[in-house]
Enzyme design. Structure first.
Site, PDB file in Angstrom:
ATOM      1  N   GLU A  45      -4.323  10.406   8.270  1.00 21.23           N
ATOM      2  CA  GLU A  45      -3.352   9.304   8.337  1.00 21.23           C
ATOM      3  C   GLU A  45      -2.418   9.461   9.538  1.00 21.23           C
ATOM      4  O   GLU A  45      -2.191   8.505  10.275  1.00 21.23           O
ATOM      5  CB  GLU A  45      -2.470   9.287   7.082  1.00 21.23           C
ATOM      6  CG  GLU A  45      -3.158   8.782   5.860  1.00 21.23           C
ATOM      7  CD  GLU A  45      -2.181   8.623   4.694  1.00 21.23           C
ATOM      8  OE1 GLU A  45      -2.317   7.637   3.985  1.00 21.23           O
ATOM      9  OE2 GLU A  45      -1.300   9.479   4.503  1.00 21.23           O
ATOM     10  N   HIS A  62      -3.092   2.586   4.468  1.00 23.17           N
ATOM     11  CA  HIS A  62      -3.563   2.781   3.095  1.00 23.17           C
ATOM     12  C   HIS A  62      -4.541   3.955   3.066  1.00 23.17           C
ATOM     13  O   HIS A  62      -5.445   4.024   3.901  1.00 23.17           O
ATOM     14  CB  HIS A  62      -4.240   1.508   2.587  1.00 23.17           C
ATOM     15  CG  HIS A  62      -4.646   1.602   1.145  1.00 23.17           C
ATOM     16  ND1 HIS A  62      -3.743   1.838   0.128  1.00 23.17           N
ATOM     17  CD2 HIS A  62      -5.868   1.519   0.553  1.00 23.17           C
ATOM     18  CE1 HIS A  62      -4.394   1.891  -1.027  1.00 23.17           C
ATOM     19  NE2 HIS A  62      -5.677   1.695  -0.798  1.00 23.17           N
ATOM     20  N   GLY A  70       7.818  10.154   3.732  1.00 21.85           N
ATOM     21  CA  GLY A  70       7.962   9.796   5.140  1.00 21.85           C
ATOM     22  C   GLY A  70       7.231  10.700   6.113  1.00 21.85           C
ATOM     23  O   GLY A  70       7.605  10.767   7.289  1.00 21.85           O
ATOM     24  N   LEU A 117       5.037  -7.228  -0.837  1.00 23.33           N
ATOM     25  CA  LEU A 117       5.827  -8.132  -0.001  1.00 23.33           C
ATOM     26  C   LEU A 117       5.256  -9.536  -0.113  1.00 23.33           C
ATOM     27  O   LEU A 117       4.043  -9.734  -0.018  1.00 23.33           O
ATOM     28  CB  LEU A 117       5.787  -7.676   1.463  1.00 23.33           C
ATOM     29  CG  LEU A 117       6.564  -6.401   1.773  1.00 23.33           C
ATOM     30  CD1 LEU A 117       6.243  -5.916   3.181  1.00 23.33           C
ATOM     31  CD2 LEU A 117       8.067  -6.597   1.607  1.00 23.33           C
ATOM     32  N   MET A 170       5.969   1.117  -1.029  1.00 21.05           N
ATOM     33  CA  MET A 170       5.263   0.911  -2.294  1.00 21.05           C
ATOM     34  C   MET A 170       5.832  -0.274  -3.068  1.00 21.05           C
ATOM     35  O   MET A 170       6.077  -0.194  -4.269  1.00 21.05           O
ATOM     36  CB  MET A 170       5.310   2.203  -3.127  1.00 21.05           C
ATOM     37  CG  MET A 170       4.766   3.420  -2.399  1.00 21.05           C
ATOM     38  SD  MET A 170       3.119   3.188  -1.680  1.00 21.05           S
ATOM     39  CE  MET A 170       2.117   3.631  -3.069  1.00 21.05           C
ATOM     40  N   ASN A 215       4.419  10.130   7.371  1.00 20.62           N
ATOM     41  CA  ASN A 215       3.842   9.249   8.397  1.00 20.62           C
ATOM     42  C   ASN A 215       4.911   8.725   9.344  1.00 20.62           C
ATOM     43  O   ASN A 215       4.655   8.562  10.543  1.00 20.62           O
ATOM     44  CB  ASN A 215       3.056   8.115   7.737  1.00 20.62           C
ATOM     45  CG  ASN A 215       1.732   8.615   7.196  1.00 20.62           C
ATOM     46  OD1 ASN A 215       0.790   8.836   7.965  1.00 20.62           O
ATOM     47  ND2 ASN A 215       1.665   8.846   5.891  1.00 20.62           N
ATOM     48  N   ASP A 260      -2.967  -4.213  -0.016  1.00 18.03           N
ATOM     49  CA  ASP A 260      -3.712  -3.291   0.831  1.00 18.03           C
ATOM     50  C   ASP A 260      -4.970  -3.950   1.387  1.00 18.03           C
ATOM     51  O   ASP A 260      -6.065  -3.368   1.367  1.00 18.03           O
ATOM     52  CB  ASP A 260      -4.045  -1.999   0.059  1.00 18.03           C
ATOM     53  CG  ASP A 260      -2.785  -1.237  -0.315  1.00 18.03           C
ATOM     54  OD1 ASP A 260      -1.894  -1.111   0.542  1.00 18.03           O
ATOM     55  OD2 ASP A 260      -2.673  -0.786  -1.470  1.00 18.03           O
ATOM     56  N   ASN A 295       0.034  -2.136   7.836  1.00 19.80           N
ATOM     57  CA  ASN A 295       0.077  -1.269   6.654  1.00 19.80           C
ATOM     58  C   ASN A 295      -0.912  -0.115   6.780  1.00 19.80           C
ATOM     59  O   ASN A 295      -1.991  -0.260   7.357  1.00 19.80           O
ATOM     60  CB  ASN A 295      -0.276  -2.094   5.404  1.00 19.80           C
ATOM     61  CG  ASN A 295      -0.191  -1.285   4.123  1.00 19.80           C
ATOM     62  OD1 ASN A 295       0.794  -0.557   3.904  1.00 19.80           O
ATOM     63  ND2 ASN A 295      -1.193  -1.372   3.275  1.00 19.80           N
TER      64      ASN A 295
HETATM   65  C1  GAR Z   1       0.521   7.615   2.362  1.00 18.46           C
HETATM   66  O1  GAR Z   1      -0.583   8.326   1.835  1.00 18.46           O
HETATM   67  C2  GAR Z   1       0.186   6.144   2.517  1.00 18.46           C
HETATM   68  O2  GAR Z   1      -1.130   5.921   2.946  1.00 18.46           O
HETATM   69  C3  GAR Z   1       0.399   5.659   1.094  1.00 18.46           C
HETATM   70  O3  GAR Z   1       1.607   6.292   0.728  1.00 18.46           O
HETATM   71  C4  GAR Z   1       1.653   7.588   1.334  1.00 18.46           C
HETATM   72  C5  GAR Z   1       2.997   7.799   1.981  1.00 18.46           C
HETATM   73  O4  GAR Z   1       3.134   9.119   2.457  1.00 18.46           O
HETATM   74  N1  GAR Z   1       0.457   4.225   1.025  1.00 18.46           N
HETATM   75  C6  GAR Z   1      -0.129   3.539   0.036  1.00 18.46           C
HETATM   76  O5  GAR Z   1      -0.667   4.060  -0.920  1.00 18.46           O
HETATM   77  C7  GAR Z   1      -0.063   2.015   0.173  1.00 18.46           C
HETATM   78  N2  GAR Z   1      -0.795   1.420  -0.872  1.00 18.46           N
HETATM   79  P1  GAR Z   1       4.383   9.534   3.365  1.00 18.46           P
HETATM   80  O6  GAR Z   1       5.636   8.994   2.672  1.00 18.46           O
HETATM   81  O7  GAR Z   1       4.381  11.019   3.413  1.00 18.46           O
HETATM   82  O8  GAR Z   1       4.195   8.900   4.732  1.00 18.46           O
END
Ligand code: GAR
Length: 197
Positions: free
Chosen positions: A180, A110, A13, A94, A91, A15, A151, A108
């Protein structure tokens, strides 16, 4: 107007944290109405609680089909009347049973460039491809999720990240996450200021 966001996540989490911080300091004219996780142990839920945001553990029930789960999730998310649903490290695929409830509203994040390394472990796979001499850059993208493509969807924001000579996976990963956090907030900000809510 203050927009309402619902964030879906499965893990750390960081992000979500970037979004919460941006709401708190006024960068985003928004508030996070709820955070959902398919993984009850996800640290992202704890981040939500610490910020005083509704944290909802939403695991798949035994015997439940993907469609049934998605319909149940859509119902629960819709109760928070979100202007946007943000997938920040969600992850789980949907289906339209969920996406059909929020057209043009599911976003989303990615950790790769459009069309590259869809699915899990994108950062590690990009790094390995660089080590094999196949690519010299990767990146981050934020996109709309119109359908069940993984994605993939109309790109709202992206940033390239060039590999640095000799850099470790850990160093590269840290740079990806920093991009990100910035790009996700900036993209949501652009959406909100474009007056589409
Ligand atoms: C992030 O790097 C996001 O881009 C990726 O999961 C991570 C979550 O990090 N998402 C994917 O790979 C989607 N295919 P976080 O839980 O620290 O935000």
């Amino acid at each position: 107007m203050t927009a309402r966001l619902v964030v879906l996540l499965s893990g750390n989490g960081s992000n979500l944290q970037a979004i919460l911080d941006a709401c708190a300091d006024g960068t985003l004219p928004a508030r996070v109405a709820a955070v959902f996780s398919n993984k009850p142990e996800a640290f992202g839920l704890e981040r939500a609680r610490r910020a005083g945001v509704q944290a909802v553990a939403f695991p798949k029930q035994e015997g439940e089909s993907r469609q049934e789960y998605d319909r149940r999730l859509a119902e629960a998310v819709a109760a928070y009347a979100p202007d946007y649903v943000i997938l920040a490290g969600w992850m789980r695929l949907l289906t339209m049973a969920f996406l059909g409830r929020f057209p043009q509203r599911v976003i989303n994040l990615h950790p790769a460039l459009p069309g590259a390394f869809p699915g899990t472990h994108a950062i590690e796979r990009a790094y390995a491809a660089w080590q094999r001499g196949e690519i010299d850059r990767s990146g981050v993208m934020v996109h709309l999720v119109p359908d069940e493509g993984v994605d993939a969807g109309p790109v709202l924001g992206m940033e390239q990240i060039r590999f640095r000579p000799g850099e470790t996976l850990e160093a590269f990963e840290a740079r990806v996450h920093a991009v990100e956090h910035r790009l996700l907030v900036a993209t949501i900000q652009t959406l909100l200021f474009s007056g589409e809510t």
